[in-house]
Design a protein around this motif. Sequence first.
Motif, mmCIF file in Angstrom:
data_model
loop_
_atom_site.group_PDB
_atom_site.id
_atom_site.type_symbol
_atom_site.label_atom_id
_atom_site.label_comp_id
_atom_site.label_asym_id
_atom_site.label_seq_id
_atom_site.Cartn_x
_atom_site.Cartn_y
_atom_site.Cartn_z
ATOM 1 N N LEU A 125 0.818 -1.214 0.000
ATOM 2 C CA LEU A 125 0.000 0.000 0.000
ATOM 3 C C LEU A 125 0.856 1.271 0.000
ATOM 4 O O LEU A 125 0.321 2.374 -0.053
ATOM 5 C CB LEU A 125 -0.931 0.024 1.217
ATOM 6 N N GLY A 126 2.179 1.108 0.085
ATOM 7 C CA GLY A 126 3.061 2.272 0.145
ATOM 8 C C GLY A 126 3.035 2.954 1.498
ATOM 9 O O GLY A 126 3.361 4.141 1.609
ATOM 10 N N ARG A 127 2.665 2.217 2.548
ATOM 11 C CA ARG A 127 2.553 2.788 3.888
ATOM 12 C C ARG A 127 3.361 2.007 4.918
ATOM 13 O O ARG A 127 2.948 1.852 6.064
ATOM 14 C CB ARG A 127 1.080 2.842 4.311
ATOM 15 N N VAL B 115 -11.268 -1.075 17.833
ATOM 16 C CA VAL B 115 -9.904 -0.588 18.079
ATOM 17 C C VAL B 115 -9.044 -0.783 16.831
ATOM 18 O O VAL B 115 -8.295 0.115 16.441
ATOM 19 C CB VAL B 115 -9.287 -1.262 19.326
ATOM 20 N N TRP B 116 -9.150 -1.948 16.187
ATOM 21 C CA TRP B 116 -8.385 -2.171 14.952
ATOM 22 C C TRP B 116 -8.733 -1.124 13.899
ATOM 23 O O TRP B 116 -7.853 -0.587 13.237
ATOM 24 C CB TRP B 116 -8.660 -3.559 14.400
ATOM 25 N N PHE B 117 -10.024 -0.850 13.747
ATOM 26 C CA PHE B 117 -10.463 0.159 12.775
ATOM 27 C C PHE B 117 -9.855 1.516 13.112
ATOM 28 O O PHE B 117 -9.333 2.226 12.244
ATOM 29 C CB PHE B 117 -12.001 0.249 12.757
ATOM 30 N N ASN B 118 -9.897 1.875 14.389
ATOM 31 C CA ASN B 118 -9.380 3.184 14.792
ATOM 32 C C ASN B 118 -7.859 3.245 14.812
ATOM 33 O O ASN B 118 -7.289 4.326 14.673
ATOM 34 C CB ASN B 118 -9.984 3.608 16.128
ATOM 35 N N ILE B 119 -7.185 2.112 14.962
ATOM 36 C CA ILE B 119 -5.727 2.103 14.787
ATOM 37 C C ILE B 119 -5.418 2.485 13.345
ATOM 38 O O ILE B 119 -4.547 3.322 13.086
ATOM 39 C CB ILE B 119 -5.118 0.722 15.126
ATOM 40 N N ALA B 120 -6.135 1.871 12.421
ATOM 41 C CA ALA B 120 -5.918 2.168 10.998
ATOM 42 C C ALA B 120 -6.248 3.618 10.678
ATOM 43 O O ALA B 120 -5.540 4.275 9.921
ATOM 44 C CB ALA B 120 -6.763 1.235 10.134
ATOM 45 N N ARG C 59 -6.085 5.687 4.269
ATOM 46 C CA ARG C 59 -7.263 6.111 3.511
ATOM 47 C C ARG C 59 -8.343 5.038 3.639
ATOM 48 O O ARG C 59 -8.045 3.883 3.944
ATOM 49 C CB ARG C 59 -6.894 6.329 2.051
ATOM 50 N N PRO C 60 -9.616 5.381 3.358
ATOM 51 C CA PRO C 60 -10.706 4.414 3.534
ATOM 52 C C PRO C 60 -10.492 3.073 2.827
ATOM 53 O O PRO C 60 -10.709 2.014 3.417
ATOM 54 C CB PRO C 60 -11.931 5.150 2.986
ATOM 55 N N ALA C 61 -10.055 3.087 1.571
ATOM 56 C CA ALA C 61 -9.831 1.821 0.856
ATOM 57 C C ALA C 61 -8.696 1.031 1.505
ATOM 58 O O ALA C 61 -8.768 -0.201 1.613
ATOM 59 C CB ALA C 61 -9.516 2.089 -0.609
ATOM 60 N N HIS C 62 -7.676 1.720 1.975
ATOM 61 C CA HIS C 62 -6.558 1.044 2.639
ATOM 62 C C HIS C 62 -6.989 0.487 3.995
ATOM 63 O O HIS C 62 -6.485 -0.555 4.416
ATOM 64 C CB HIS C 62 -5.380 1.988 2.801
ATOM 65 N N ILE C 63 -7.902 1.196 4.665
ATOM 66 C CA ILE C 63 -8.428 0.688 5.943
ATOM 67 C C ILE C 63 -9.125 -0.646 5.708
ATOM 68 O O ILE C 63 -8.937 -1.599 6.462
ATOM 69 C CB ILE C 63 -9.383 1.711 6.597
#
Length: 192
Positions: A91-93, A153-158, A165-169
């Motif tokens: 993802l380049g992150r 928590v996983w969602f909010n870590i991302a 970004r949303p697609a990367h999440i």
Amino acid sequence: MPTFFQEARDAAQGVWALVFGRHDSAQYFDFSQRGLVGSFIALILAVALQAFGPHPVDMAAPPVMSLSVVLVALAVQAAQYGVIFLVLRQLGRADSFVPFVVVQNWATLVQSFVAVTIIALLGAPMAIGPDGLAQLTTGSLPYFVLSILVLVVWFNIARRIMTLRPAHIAIFLVSLLSSALLLSMLFGSLVP
């Protein structure tokens, strides 16, 4: 320089902030090399708590079971981190990998503490009945709520820590959840 206990207190506040998706949740974590080491100490404590604390299935566990839990948990965590690193690199992150590891390690300790507390106060979330089938108990609903909070928590870590970004999440969460489930089954089947 904060002590480990101060760092643990701050991290617990950070995990609580992540439950609510607060913008300032990153400020509670130390993303330096020292913070990374401290988070791995937290992970080791979490695994020990899971292995030697009360078990989620209401039945006596043989002594080798605790060692098996430790080995499986550490193998799953290491493999999962490898998968997540590869996903983030694609993802380049890759820059968000260390913050993820730090927060995930601390979140695992908080989750383990809450899970063991639920089991100690309300009983195991599952029991094996006389017919050999699993049955829900008084600890089932709180344990289910804890599982939902882990996903939050996983969602909010991302979102808040890694600033994906949303697609990367979505890609991150699918990778995290599927690797956790698949690796647990794989490694769990290899260890007695």
